[in-house]
Design a protein around this motif. Structure first.
Motif, PDB file in Angstrom:
ATOM      1  N   MET A   1      25.697   2.996  -7.871  1.00 16.70           N
ATOM      2  CA  MET A   1      24.890   4.189  -7.832  1.00 16.70           C
ATOM      3  C   MET A   1      25.574   5.218  -6.935  1.00 16.70           C
ATOM      4  N   ALA A   2      25.648   6.440  -7.386  1.00 16.23           N
ATOM      5  CA  ALA A   2      26.335   7.505  -6.649  1.00 16.23           C
ATOM      6  C   ALA A   2      25.509   7.911  -5.429  1.00 16.23           C
ATOM      7  N   ASN A   3      26.224   8.226  -4.352  1.00 16.50           N
ATOM      8  CA  ASN A   3      25.547   8.719  -3.159  1.00 16.50           C
ATOM      9  C   ASN A   3      25.096  10.148  -3.392  1.00 16.50           C
ATOM     10  N   ARG A   4      23.861  10.421  -3.060  1.00 17.89           N
ATOM     11  CA  ARG A   4      23.324  11.775  -3.191  1.00 17.89           C
ATOM     12  C   ARG A   4      23.373  12.443  -1.834  1.00 17.89           C
ATOM     13  N   LYS A   5      23.663  13.728  -1.833  1.00 17.70           N
ATOM     14  CA  LYS A   5      23.691  14.482  -0.588  1.00 17.70           C
ATOM     15  C   LYS A   5      22.268  14.739  -0.101  1.00 17.70           C
ATOM     16  N   THR A   6      22.127  14.705   1.196  1.00 19.08           N
ATOM     17  CA  THR A   6      20.837  15.056   1.777  1.00 19.08           C
ATOM     18  C   THR A   6      20.686  16.568   1.746  1.00 19.08           C
ATOM     19  N   ALA A   7      19.494  17.048   2.013  1.00 13.43           N
ATOM     20  CA  ALA A   7      19.254  18.493   2.044  1.00 13.43           C
ATOM     21  C   ALA A   7      20.135  19.146   3.106  1.00 13.43           C
ATOM     22  N   ALA A   8      20.292  18.504   4.252  1.00  9.64           N
ATOM     23  CA  ALA A   8      21.128  19.050   5.327  1.00  9.64           C
ATOM     24  C   ALA A   8      22.592  19.113   4.892  1.00  9.64           C
ATOM     25  N   GLU A   9      23.061  18.103   4.183  1.00  8.41           N
ATOM     26  CA  GLU A   9      24.447  18.103   3.703  1.00  8.41           C
ATOM     27  C   GLU A   9      24.672  19.193   2.662  1.00  8.41           C
ATOM     28  N   ARG A  10      23.700  19.399   1.781  1.00  2.00           N
ATOM     29  CA  ARG A  10      23.816  20.469   0.777  1.00  2.00           C
ATOM     30  C   ARG A  10      23.826  21.834   1.454  1.00  2.00           C
ATOM     31  N   GLN A  11      22.960  21.999   2.456  1.00  2.00           N
ATOM     32  CA  GLN A  11      22.896  23.263   3.173  1.00  2.00           C
ATOM     33  C   GLN A  11      24.213  23.531   3.900  1.00  2.00           C
TER      34      GLN A  11
END
Length: 99
Positions: A1-11
């Motif tokens: 399963m691919a790691n999803r970025k957190t909201a902080a990482e996307r920001q």
């Protein structure tokens, strides 16, 4: 399963993209030497909502209205003024016939 970025990482990624686009924009706008080049450059940039999009929108506004939009940052306004001193501004047929 691919790691999803957190909201902080996307920001943070969006902030870095904005900073990169600002650097490119600043260096590129200083190399423009004609109104056509400036217009083409304004059209070539990212759109509103994308990193750097407002820079290009604000430049387009400046080229159309010969003034920076209210929301432009002070360094943008300085770049617009610097560019404006180098450009030969087109005159409309209507203004050339004005009395």
């Amino acid at each position: 399963m691919a790691n999803r970025k957190t909201a902080a990482e996307r920001q943070q990624a969006e902030l870095y993209a904005e900073i990169r686009e600002e650097g490119f924009f600043k260096s590129s706008i200083r190399s423009l030497s004609s109104f056509k080049e400036a217009g083409d450059f304004a059209q070539s940039g990212p759109r509103a909502g994308q990193p750097g999009g407002m820079l290009y929108s604000n430049l387009g506004y400046y080229l159309y209205n010969h003034q920076s939009p209210d929301g432009a940052r002070s360094w943008e306004k300085e770049l617009h003024a610097e560019l404006g001193k180098k450009l030969i501004w087109p005159t409309s047929a209507r203004s050339s016939h004005a009395k």
